[in-house]
Design a protein around this motif. Sequence first.
Motif, PDB file in Angstrom:
ATOM      1  N   ALA A 247     -40.257  67.725 -77.739  1.00  0.00           N
ATOM      2  CA  ALA A 247     -41.181  67.299 -76.677  1.00  0.00           C
ATOM      3  C   ALA A 247     -42.559  66.993 -77.266  1.00  0.00           C
ATOM      4  CB  ALA A 247     -41.298  68.390 -75.621  1.00  0.00           C
ATOM      5  N   ARG A 248     -42.927  67.710 -78.351  1.00  0.00           N
ATOM      6  CA  ARG A 248     -44.211  67.469 -79.010  1.00  0.00           C
ATOM      7  C   ARG A 248     -44.181  66.142 -79.745  1.00  0.00           C
ATOM      8  NH1 ARG A 248     -46.658  67.731 -83.936  1.00  0.00           N
ATOM      9  NH2 ARG A 248     -48.720  68.715 -84.072  1.00  0.00           N
ATOM     10  N   LEU A 249     -43.026  65.896 -80.406  1.00  0.00           N
ATOM     11  CA  LEU A 249     -42.982  64.770 -81.336  1.00  0.00           C
ATOM     12  C   LEU A 249     -43.080  63.402 -80.666  1.00  0.00           C
ATOM     13  CD1 LEU A 249     -40.499  65.843 -84.143  1.00  0.00           C
ATOM     14  CD2 LEU A 249     -42.886  65.169 -84.382  1.00  0.00           C
ATOM     15  N   GLY A 250     -42.500  63.242 -79.458  1.00  0.00           N
ATOM     16  CA  GLY A 250     -42.545  61.923 -78.817  1.00  0.00           C
ATOM     17  C   GLY A 250     -43.970  61.423 -78.638  1.00  0.00           C
ATOM     18  N   PRO A 251     -44.779  62.131 -77.840  1.00  0.00           N
ATOM     19  CA  PRO A 251     -46.165  61.691 -77.666  1.00  0.00           C
ATOM     20  C   PRO A 251     -46.979  61.747 -78.967  1.00  0.00           C
ATOM     21  CG  PRO A 251     -45.563  63.349 -76.023  1.00  0.00           C
ATOM     22  CD  PRO A 251     -44.420  63.243 -76.970  1.00  0.00           C
ATOM     23  N   ALA A 252     -46.718  62.761 -79.811  1.00  0.00           N
ATOM     24  CA  ALA A 252     -47.510  62.895 -81.044  1.00  0.00           C
ATOM     25  C   ALA A 252     -47.278  61.699 -81.976  1.00  0.00           C
ATOM     26  CB  ALA A 252     -47.171  64.201 -81.759  1.00  0.00           C
ATOM     27  N   ARG A 253     -46.037  61.254 -82.035  1.00  0.00           N
ATOM     28  CA  ARG A 253     -45.700  60.059 -82.812  1.00  0.00           C
ATOM     29  C   ARG A 253     -46.462  58.841 -82.303  1.00  0.00           C
ATOM     30  NH1 ARG A 253     -39.712  60.984 -82.195  1.00  0.00           N
ATOM     31  NH2 ARG A 253     -39.571  62.261 -84.053  1.00  0.00           N
ATOM     32  N   LEU A 254     -46.490  58.740 -80.979  1.00  0.00           N
ATOM     33  CA  LEU A 254     -47.119  57.565 -80.371  1.00  0.00           C
ATOM     34  C   LEU A 254     -48.641  57.588 -80.560  1.00  0.00           C
ATOM     35  CD1 LEU A 254     -45.930  55.127 -78.919  1.00  0.00           C
ATOM     36  CD2 LEU A 254     -46.644  56.174 -76.778  1.00  0.00           C
ATOM     37  N   THR A 255     -49.243  58.773 -80.515  1.00  0.00           N
ATOM     38  CA  THR A 255     -50.701  58.808 -80.716  1.00  0.00           C
ATOM     39  C   THR A 255     -51.043  58.474 -82.172  1.00  0.00           C
ATOM     40  OG1 THR A 255     -50.637  61.222 -80.979  1.00  0.00           O
ATOM     41  CG2 THR A 255     -51.243  60.375 -78.804  1.00  0.00           C
ATOM     42  N   HIS A 256     -50.135  58.828 -83.119  1.00  0.00           N
ATOM     43  CA  HIS A 256     -50.333  58.365 -84.501  1.00  0.00           C
ATOM     44  C   HIS A 256     -50.381  56.839 -84.521  1.00  0.00           C
ATOM     45  CE1 HIS A 256     -50.392  61.694 -87.249  1.00  0.00           C
ATOM     46  NE2 HIS A 256     -49.248  62.194 -86.850  1.00  0.00           N
ATOM     47  N   CYS A 257     -49.454  56.221 -83.764  1.00  0.00           N
ATOM     48  CA  CYS A 257     -49.402  54.749 -83.722  1.00  0.00           C
ATOM     49  C   CYS A 257     -50.700  54.184 -83.146  1.00  0.00           C
ATOM     50  CB  CYS A 257     -48.221  54.270 -82.876  1.00  0.00           C
ATOM     51  SG  CYS A 257     -46.622  54.717 -83.557  1.00  0.00           S
ATOM     52  N   MET A 258     -51.182  54.808 -82.049  1.00  0.00           N
ATOM     53  CA  MET A 258     -52.421  54.316 -81.414  1.00  0.00           C
ATOM     54  C   MET A 258     -53.576  54.355 -82.420  1.00  0.00           C
ATOM     55  SD  MET A 258     -52.220  56.397 -77.797  1.00  0.00           S
ATOM     56  CE  MET A 258     -50.669  56.583 -76.923  1.00  0.00           C
ATOM     57  N   ARG A 259     -53.721  55.515 -83.086  1.00  0.00           N
ATOM     58  CA  ARG A 259     -54.859  55.676 -84.009  1.00  0.00           C
ATOM     59  C   ARG A 259     -54.747  54.714 -85.190  1.00  0.00           C
ATOM     60  NH1 ARG A 259     -53.813  61.407 -82.625  1.00  0.00           N
ATOM     61  NH2 ARG A 259     -52.189  61.337 -84.204  1.00  0.00           N
ATOM     62  N   TRP A 260     -53.541  54.635 -85.796  1.00  0.00           N
ATOM     63  CA  TRP A 260     -53.389  53.774 -86.981  1.00  0.00           C
ATOM     64  C   TRP A 260     -53.531  52.298 -86.625  1.00  0.00           C
ATOM     65  CZ3 TRP A 260     -54.197  54.661 -91.769  1.00  0.00           C
ATOM     66  CH2 TRP A 260     -53.950  55.911 -92.339  1.00  0.00           C
ATOM     67  N   LEU A 261     -53.206  51.944 -85.387  1.00  0.00           N
ATOM     68  CA  LEU A 261     -53.372  50.548 -84.983  1.00  0.00           C
ATOM     69  C   LEU A 261     -54.846  50.143 -85.087  1.00  0.00           C
ATOM     70  CD1 LEU A 261     -51.504  48.262 -83.878  1.00  0.00           C
ATOM     71  CD2 LEU A 261     -52.511  48.757 -81.654  1.00  0.00           C
ATOM     72  N   GLY A 262     -55.740  51.084 -84.787  1.00  0.00           N
ATOM     73  CA  GLY A 262     -57.173  50.809 -84.910  1.00  0.00           C
ATOM     74  C   GLY A 262     -57.555  50.481 -86.340  1.00  0.00           C
ATOM     75  N   ALA A 366     -52.431  55.543 -95.505  1.00  0.00           N
ATOM     76  CA  ALA A 366     -51.432  55.001 -94.561  1.00  0.00           C
ATOM     77  C   ALA A 366     -50.005  55.194 -95.069  1.00  0.00           C
ATOM     78  CB  ALA A 366     -51.695  53.519 -94.314  1.00  0.00           C
ATOM     79  N   ARG A 367     -49.842  55.361 -96.363  1.00  0.00           N
ATOM     80  CA  ARG A 367     -48.478  55.412 -96.908  1.00  0.00           C
ATOM     81  C   ARG A 367     -47.657  56.558 -96.308  1.00  0.00           C
ATOM     82  NH1 ARG A 367     -44.177  55.162 -97.651  1.00  0.00           N
ATOM     83  NH2 ARG A 367     -42.899  54.381 -99.375  1.00  0.00           N
ATOM     84  N   ALA A 368     -48.328  57.681 -96.093  1.00  0.00           N
ATOM     85  CA  ALA A 368     -47.613  58.856 -95.571  1.00  0.00           C
ATOM     86  C   ALA A 368     -47.075  58.628 -94.163  1.00  0.00           C
ATOM     87  CB  ALA A 368     -48.546  60.074 -95.576  1.00  0.00           C
ATOM     88  N   PHE A 369     -47.674  57.685 -93.437  1.00  0.00           N
ATOM     89  CA  PHE A 369     -47.264  57.448 -92.039  1.00  0.00           C
ATOM     90  C   PHE A 369     -45.799  56.990 -91.957  1.00  0.00           C
ATOM     91  CE2 PHE A 369     -48.318  54.772 -88.008  1.00  0.00           C
ATOM     92  CZ  PHE A 369     -47.754  55.738 -87.193  1.00  0.00           C
ATOM     93  N   ARG A 370     -45.288  56.403 -93.043  1.00  0.00           N
ATOM     94  CA  ARG A 370     -43.873  55.990 -93.022  1.00  0.00           C
ATOM     95  C   ARG A 370     -42.936  57.169 -93.283  1.00  0.00           C
ATOM     96  NH1 ARG A 370     -43.931  51.355 -97.225  1.00  0.00           N
ATOM     97  NH2 ARG A 370     -41.659  51.641 -97.095  1.00  0.00           N
ATOM     98  N   ILE A 371     -43.535  58.349 -93.544  1.00  0.00           N
ATOM     99  CA  ILE A 371     -42.720  59.540 -93.860  1.00  0.00           C
ATOM    100  C   ILE A 371     -42.889  60.641 -92.810  1.00  0.00           C
ATOM    101  CG2 ILE A 371     -42.432  61.424 -95.534  1.00  0.00           C
ATOM    102  CD1 ILE A 371     -43.094  59.286 -97.717  1.00  0.00           C
ATOM    103  N   TYR A 372     -44.163  60.963 -92.468  1.00  0.00           N
ATOM    104  CA  TYR A 372     -44.308  62.108 -91.548  1.00  0.00           C
ATOM    105  C   TYR A 372     -43.914  61.734 -90.122  1.00  0.00           C
ATOM    106  CZ  TYR A 372     -49.178  60.333 -90.861  1.00  0.00           C
ATOM    107  OH  TYR A 372     -50.302  59.574 -90.622  1.00  0.00           O
ATOM    108  N   ASP A 373     -43.634  62.763 -89.335  1.00  0.00           N
ATOM    109  CA  ASP A 373     -43.094  62.583 -87.975  1.00  0.00           C
ATOM    110  C   ASP A 373     -41.820  61.747 -87.993  1.00  0.00           C
ATOM    111  OD1 ASP A 373     -45.090  64.128 -87.026  1.00  0.00           O
ATOM    112  OD2 ASP A 373     -45.937  62.667 -85.654  1.00  0.00           O
ATOM    113  N   GLY A 374     -41.034  61.935 -89.046  1.00  0.00           N
ATOM    114  CA  GLY A 374     -39.752  61.239 -89.169  1.00  0.00           C
ATOM    115  C   GLY A 374     -39.879  60.008 -90.045  1.00  0.00           C
TER     116      GLY A 374
END
Length: 396
Positions: A247-262, A366-374
């Motif tokens: 339940a944590r990972l779904g929204p947490a993954r998406l907020t990573h996406c929001m922040r990195w998109l910036g 940014a490289r780690a983003f392809r690894i953490y949270d799955g």
Amino acid sequence: MDFTIPDHLQDLTQRVRHFIDSEVIPVEQQLQQTGAELTKEQVFALRDKAKAAGIFAPTMPKALGGLGLNIQEWVPILETAGRSLLGPLAIHCAAPDEGNMHTLHTFANPEQVERYLRPLAEGRVFSGFSMTEPPPGAGSDPTMLMTTATRDGDEWVINGLKWYTSNGTIADFLLIMALTDPDKGAHKGSTIFLAPIDTPGITIVRDVPTMGRGDFGGHAEIRYENVRVPHSAILGEQGQGFAIAQARLGPARLTHCMRWLGIAQRAMEIAAEYAGTRHAFGKPLAEHQATAFMLADSAMEIHYARLMIHHAAWLLTNGDQARSETSMTKVVTSEVVNKVIDRAVQICGGTGISRDLPLASWYENARAFRIYDGASEVHRMVTARQIVKKYAAPRQ
Ligand SMILES: Cc1cc2nc3c(=O)[nH]c(=O)nc-3n(C[C@H](O)[C@H](O)[C@H](O)COP(=O)(O)OP(=O)(O)OC[C@H]3O[C@@H](n4cnc5c(N)ncnc54)[C@H](O)[C@@H]3O)c2cc1C
């Protein structure tokens, strides 16, 4: 479908943008040029200013001092804050605290809310989520969990070794995932415990040295040796650990996406500015087709990643778990962000490699983003499994 961003959200987004430009980017530039590390004091000073500007804790409800927005409304705010790696820390929506706040808000009991969530939401303390273990323990496959918690009267005794617990060295408390009912397996037999960092038996072994500069909070290796916590330290229910983590990972993954998109958006803007003003072979770089196409590809990829984020956020806001949408969005955004930054470095030439621009540190971080949270491969595997299940069902 109506893609209009309502006025109140546009106004808030503009105020966040002003804050990032006027308060955060100057600190980012100063750290970049001196090579100094961001300090807790600098974070607290920025947070005081964010509170004064009325843009603090966008993901928290008003009752906890936040802005009371829904997940869909987080998208433009977190993207705008994410234009600097320091932005989310400053307005208080950075990982892992943001994911931990959301988890505590959903699962903590009233006593845990007062003891852990309220000070965290106020931005006075830091937290860590301690799940990943060194081989042969839990990594991509969380069912390989080896850390155990054994009941002893009114207490639980935790033993195990974790690593990559972000914020571990600065955290005031930890969420620790441990196996409580081994015969039920990790899915039904794991539990999350809350423990102050100074609980006897918790030892920070080291901060794992990682790629990238300015990764505030680090990623700690932590030993848990006969760590005694009361039964009341359980978050949610005994055996609910895996479900809470999901339940944590779904929204947490998406907020990573929001922040990195910036960051991706700002990287493209930096590249466009350079390409439009730097001349080579008689014309601006932007008029050379190879450069122009790189900019166009970045713009298109950012656009589709942003649309995917908005869609997954809309699903979550409307009560859908959006597991496959957050999974797919995480793969796409993490890969888009890496490609866009890489192209921006290429377009800016030597300056892209230098520390005069923030691109170099973004490239590393940014490289780690392809690894953490799955890792991307795990999300692709899960997505493929769902497609096959749906379309390869035996014919009736
Ligand atoms: C910067 C950073 C911050 C982190 N923060 C936290 C944190 O706060 N808390 C926490 O608990 N953990 C954290 N982690 C750990 C992170 O969640 C794990 O690194 C991630 O889950 C992968 O696990 P692993 O490193 O053990 O890789 P492994 O499980 O060893 O996998 C290695 C590689 O194998 C491949 N792979 C794995 N499974 C498959 C498959 N089914 N098919 C094909 N290929 C596959 C992937 O390419 C993967 O990258 C963090 C990691 C990093 C890098």
